[in-house]
Design a protein around this motif. Structure first.
Motif, PDB file in Angstrom:
ATOM      1  N   SER A  30      -1.666   2.235  -7.968  1.00 21.42           N
ATOM      2  CA  SER A  30      -1.025   1.819  -6.713  1.00 21.42           C
ATOM      3  C   SER A  30      -1.858   2.185  -5.493  1.00 21.42           C
ATOM      4  CB  SER A  30       0.357   2.476  -6.590  1.00 21.42           C
ATOM      5  OG  SER A  30       1.193   2.078  -7.661  1.00 21.42           O
ATOM      6  N   ILE A  31      -2.612   3.278  -5.610  1.00 24.68           N
ATOM      7  CA  ILE A  31      -3.385   3.745  -4.456  1.00 24.68           C
ATOM      8  C   ILE A  31      -4.581   4.554  -4.946  1.00 24.68           C
ATOM      9  CG2 ILE A  31      -2.021   5.864  -4.194  1.00 24.68           C
ATOM     10  CD1 ILE A  31      -2.339   5.454  -1.114  1.00 24.68           C
ATOM     11  N   ILE A  32      -5.658   4.551  -4.158  1.00 25.23           N
ATOM     12  CA  ILE A  32      -6.863   5.313  -4.485  1.00 25.23           C
ATOM     13  C   ILE A  32      -7.112   6.338  -3.385  1.00 25.23           C
ATOM     14  CG2 ILE A  32      -9.356   5.221  -4.870  1.00 25.23           C
ATOM     15  CD1 ILE A  32      -8.973   2.302  -5.766  1.00 25.23           C
ATOM     16  N   ILE A  65      -1.844  16.892   0.683  1.00 21.53           N
ATOM     17  CA  ILE A  65      -1.435  17.055  -0.707  1.00 21.53           C
ATOM     18  C   ILE A  65       0.044  16.728  -0.912  1.00 21.53           C
ATOM     19  CG2 ILE A  65      -0.956  18.810  -2.467  1.00 21.53           C
ATOM     20  CD1 ILE A  65      -3.657  19.985  -1.918  1.00 21.53           C
ATOM     21  N   ASP A  66       0.908  17.248  -0.065  1.00 20.95           N
ATOM     22  CA  ASP A  66       2.348  17.039  -0.249  1.00 20.95           C
ATOM     23  C   ASP A  66       2.688  15.548  -0.275  1.00 20.95           C
ATOM     24  OD1 ASP A  66       2.755  19.735  -0.369  1.00 20.95           O
ATOM     25  OD2 ASP A  66       3.433  19.941   1.708  1.00 20.95           O
ATOM     26  N   GLN A  70       4.069  13.563  -3.544  1.00 23.21           N
ATOM     27  CA  GLN A  70       5.352  12.873  -3.466  1.00 23.21           C
ATOM     28  C   GLN A  70       5.235  11.440  -3.955  1.00 23.21           C
ATOM     29  OE1 GLN A  70       8.339  14.424  -2.647  1.00 23.21           O
ATOM     30  NE2 GLN A  70       9.035  12.528  -3.619  1.00 23.21           N
ATOM     31  N   ARG A  71       4.141  10.790  -3.632  1.00 23.56           N
ATOM     32  CA  ARG A  71       3.933   9.416  -4.105  1.00 23.56           C
ATOM     33  C   ARG A  71       3.805   9.379  -5.625  1.00 23.56           C
ATOM     34  NH1 ARG A  71       0.459   5.854   0.184  1.00 23.56           N
ATOM     35  NH2 ARG A  71       1.139   4.277  -1.324  1.00 23.56           N
ATOM     36  N   GLY A  75       6.506   7.793  -8.721  1.00 24.48           N
ATOM     37  CA  GLY A  75       6.137   6.807  -9.728  1.00 24.48           C
ATOM     38  C   GLY A  75       4.924   5.963  -9.428  1.00 24.48           C
ATOM     39  N   GLU A  76       4.152   6.315  -8.403  1.00 25.45           N
ATOM     40  CA  GLU A  76       2.960   5.541  -8.072  1.00 25.45           C
ATOM     41  C   GLU A  76       1.730   6.144  -8.758  1.00 25.45           C
ATOM     42  OE1 GLU A  76       2.413   4.112  -3.956  1.00 25.45           O
ATOM     43  OE2 GLU A  76       4.156   5.358  -3.472  1.00 25.45           O
TER      44      GLU A  76
END
Length: 279
Positions: A30-32, A65-66, A70-71, A75-76
């Motif tokens: 989902s994200i890098i 980091i937080d 959280q992401r 579920g990402e």
């Protein structure tokens, strides 16, 4: 359910050195999280990867980091990359990986290029035992202090150095380790002007002095370990084994001696047998 954090190695120069798996992972997450989004954007564009990027570097990692955790918890799936090579190897990412582990998030390595290992594989110095020292201190006084701590280490040493400090660094190494100590010089690995040479530290000082091009690019130094006189080494091993054999079996004593000295277990075992026969 929390997602997964992929630690993805990227090329250190030649783009063909990326793995098929790395490309698929970077496309699927989902994200890098990238060290420098501008640098990584060029890599993603080359491989037609449209995954969103977010910056995660030494200056913002602690504060971010937080949000990243959280992401992941939400579920990402996420990938962590550095500008080049394997993340965390003298690059950011350790804090994020540690936080992921502490939060029960699965961390999955996607292996690939690493300048330290690539250099070690090509310079022709012993690779059975080595230590990675990363970058040496930039201030000469601190660098000399660190080098003096390393001068008697018998394993191969791998060090990164910035091009503007390379000549001073190698000169300090020659002064502390001795001009005759063998060294592998690996510059711009996998790139157009790749240079890989093996020589002595003294010769390397002159090589760099006489060619200003050697003071450019990404540089890895692979330094041979300190040599130990065989007689002295044998005497120390005999003393250690003799003491251990007073309380331990030959097998246990040789295993412990091997762990403590770094010699091969077979060598320690054979010598322990010889000492036992003499007793």
């Amino acid at each position: 359910m929390s997602a997964q954090l992929f630690v993805v190695a990227t090329p250190i120069g030649h783009l063909d050195d990326i793995t098929y798996r790395a490309i698929e992972v970077l496309k699927s997450v989902s994200i890098i999280a990238a060290e420098d989004t501008r640098t990584s954007a060029q890599l993603l564009k080359h491989f037609n990867i449209n995954t969103p990027l977010t910056a995660c570097h030494e200056h913002n990692e602690s504060n971010k980091i937080d949000l990243l955790i959280q992401r992941l918890v939400n579920g990402e799936n996420m990938a962590l990359i550095s500008d080049a090579g394997t993340p965390l190897i003298s690059d950011p990412g350790f804090k994020l990986v540690r936080a992921a582990q502490e939060n029960g998030i699965r961390v999955i390595p996607v292996p690939g290029a690493c300048a330290a290992i690539a250099a070690l594989s090509a310079v022709g110095l012993p690779s059975d035992r080595f230590s990675f020292e990363g970058f040496l201190p930039s201030k000469q006084s601190q660098r000399l202090l660190h080098l003096n701590r390393l001068k008697d280490e018998t394993q191969t040493l791998i060090i990164y150095e910035a091009p503007h400090r390379i000549l001073d660094c190698v000169q300090d190494m020659a002064d502390v380790f001795g001009a005759d100590r063998p060294v592998g010089f690996a510059r711009e690995i996998t790139k157009t002007f790749e240079t890989i040479k093996k020589m002595t530290l003294g010769a390397l000082v002159e090589f760099i002095k006489n060619d200003h091009h050697q003071q450019k690019g990404e540089i890895v130094l692979v330094i041979g370990g300190a040599t130990v006189e065989k007689d002295l080494e044998q005497e120390k091993l005999d003393q250690l084994l003799t003491r251990l054999l007073q309380d331990l079996s030959v097998k246990a004593a040789s295993q412990l001696a091997a762990d403590l000295t770094g010699i091969k277990k077979k060598v320690a075992y054979q010598r322990a047998l010889e000492l036992t026969d003499k007793a």
